[in-house]
Write a protein that holds these residues in place. Structure first.
Motif, PDB file in Angstrom:
ATOM      1  N   HIS A   1      39.628  47.627  35.858  1.00  0.00           N
ATOM      2  CA  HIS A   1      40.946  46.656  35.899  1.00  0.00           C
ATOM      3  C   HIS A   1      41.595  46.344  36.950  1.00  0.00           C
ATOM      4  O   HIS A   1      42.290  45.663  37.980  1.00  0.00           O
ATOM      5  N   PHE A   2      42.320  47.927  37.014  1.00  0.00           N
ATOM      6  CA  PHE A   2      43.631  47.679  37.711  1.00  0.00           C
ATOM      7  C   PHE A   2      43.631  47.671  39.218  1.00  0.00           C
ATOM      8  O   PHE A   2      44.143  47.177  40.028  1.00  0.00           O
ATOM      9  N   HIS A   3      42.135  47.849  39.238  1.00  0.00           N
ATOM     10  CA  HIS A   3      41.761  47.839  41.584  1.00  0.00           C
ATOM     11  C   HIS A   3      40.704  47.379  41.059  1.00  0.00           C
ATOM     12  O   HIS A   3      40.748  47.132  42.654  1.00  0.00           O
ATOM     13  N   GLY A   4      39.924  46.717  40.345  1.00  0.00           N
ATOM     14  CA  GLY A   4      39.001  45.452  40.210  1.00  0.00           C
ATOM     15  C   GLY A   4      39.802  43.910  40.263  1.00  0.00           C
ATOM     16  O   GLY A   4      39.758  43.529  41.418  1.00  0.00           O
ATOM     17  N   ASP A   5      39.671  43.847  39.596  1.00  0.00           N
ATOM     18  CA  ASP A   5      40.350  42.135  38.782  1.00  0.00           C
ATOM     19  C   ASP A   5      41.342  42.471  38.581  1.00  0.00           C
ATOM     20  O   ASP A   5      41.682  40.797  38.948  1.00  0.00           O
ATOM     21  N   ARG A   6      41.872  42.274  38.839  1.00  0.00           N
ATOM     22  CA  ARG A   6      43.327  43.397  38.519  1.00  0.00           C
ATOM     23  C   ARG A   6      44.304  42.646  37.560  1.00  0.00           C
ATOM     24  O   ARG A   6      45.726  41.812  37.829  1.00  0.00           O
ATOM     25  N   ASP A   7      43.066  43.041  36.267  1.00  0.00           N
ATOM     26  CA  ASP A   7      43.886  41.934  35.413  1.00  0.00           C
ATOM     27  C   ASP A   7      44.456  43.581  34.801  1.00  0.00           C
ATOM     28  O   ASP A   7      44.024  43.184  33.746  1.00  0.00           O
ATOM     29  N   TYR A   8      45.509  43.332  34.417  1.00  0.00           N
ATOM     30  CA  TYR A   8      46.931  44.186  34.090  1.00  0.00           C
ATOM     31  C   TYR A   8      46.710  43.808  32.775  1.00  0.00           C
ATOM     32  O   TYR A   8      47.274  44.576  32.082  1.00  0.00           O
ATOM     33  N   PHE A   9      46.775  42.645  31.950  1.00  0.00           N
ATOM     34  CA  PHE A   9      46.689  42.463  31.077  1.00  0.00           C
ATOM     35  C   PHE A   9      45.276  43.235  30.510  1.00  0.00           C
ATOM     36  O   PHE A   9      45.705  44.162  29.287  1.00  0.00           O
ATOM     37  N   GLU A  10      44.508  43.014  30.972  1.00  0.00           N
ATOM     38  CA  GLU A  10      43.322  43.664  30.335  1.00  0.00           C
ATOM     39  C   GLU A  10      43.788  45.268  30.192  1.00  0.00           C
ATOM     40  O   GLU A  10      42.903  46.118  29.177  1.00  0.00           O
ATOM     41  N   CYS A  11      43.913  45.846  31.338  1.00  0.00           N
ATOM     42  CA  CYS A  11      44.674  47.446  31.410  1.00  0.00           C
ATOM     43  C   CYS A  11      45.249  47.582  30.443  1.00  0.00           C
ATOM     44  O   CYS A  11      45.277  48.883  29.785  1.00  0.00           O
TER      45      CYS A  11
END
Length: 169
Positions: free
Chosen positions: A12-22
């Protein structure tokens, strides 16, 4: 090797940048493996994701507070497949950007374990994501995700905890 939740975090951090999901996936791991330890490396990564989420939203105060906490945690090296000295440098650079209220830009964590990097890139590809792609800052559902989530379980858990505390008084 590494926990699946950590692979998901990095995807997530490097793909969709969904930091909330991280934050969500690592919080579950932390609760299972190191609950209560506020100095856990998992907490450091959670704080980094939260800081990045705040930074992208222009919440510089929240971003600063959480990245400073992450920096303290990563003063002690951890075996996460990351180059910790480079990570600390990166976090200090992010802090400087936040302090000057410089707009968010995407960045990558310094993964030094080639096996971990390979697994994460495969995970990204399997999810239909491009590793290292910049954040889509026009995607408002991603940017303001915390406002859109279902908080029913969180509220229920909080209410139960409050009832238990009141019952023990």
């Amino acid at each position: 090797m590494y926990p699946q939740e950590y692979i998901q975090f990095l995807t997530h951090f490097h793909g969709d940048r969904d930091y909330f999901e991280c934050h969500e996936v690592l919080e579950e791991l932390w609760k299972k493996t190191d609950s209560g330890n506020k100095d856990s490396s998992w907490v450091g990564l959670i704080l980094l994701a939260v800081s990045t989420y705040h930074h992208r939203r222009g919440n510089f105060k929240g971003a600063k507070r959480t990245v400073e906490k992450a920096l303290k945690i990563f003063e002690t090296p951890a075996n996460l497949g990351l180059d910790i000295p480079r990570l600390n440098t990166l976090l200090k650079e992010r802090l400087a950007l936040i302090e000057t209220e410089t707009a968010y830009t995407s960045f990558e964590l310094p993964i030094c374990d080639p096996v971990l990097l390979g697994v994460c890139k495969k995970s990204c590809a399997s999810a239909g994501l491009v590793w290292g792609q910049g954040s889509d800052i026009t995607n408002l559902s991603l940017i303001h995700r915390h406002k859109l989530r279902d908080r029913t379980d969180v509220i229920r858990e909080r209410d139960q905890s409050l009832k238990m505390r009141k019952g023990s008084e």
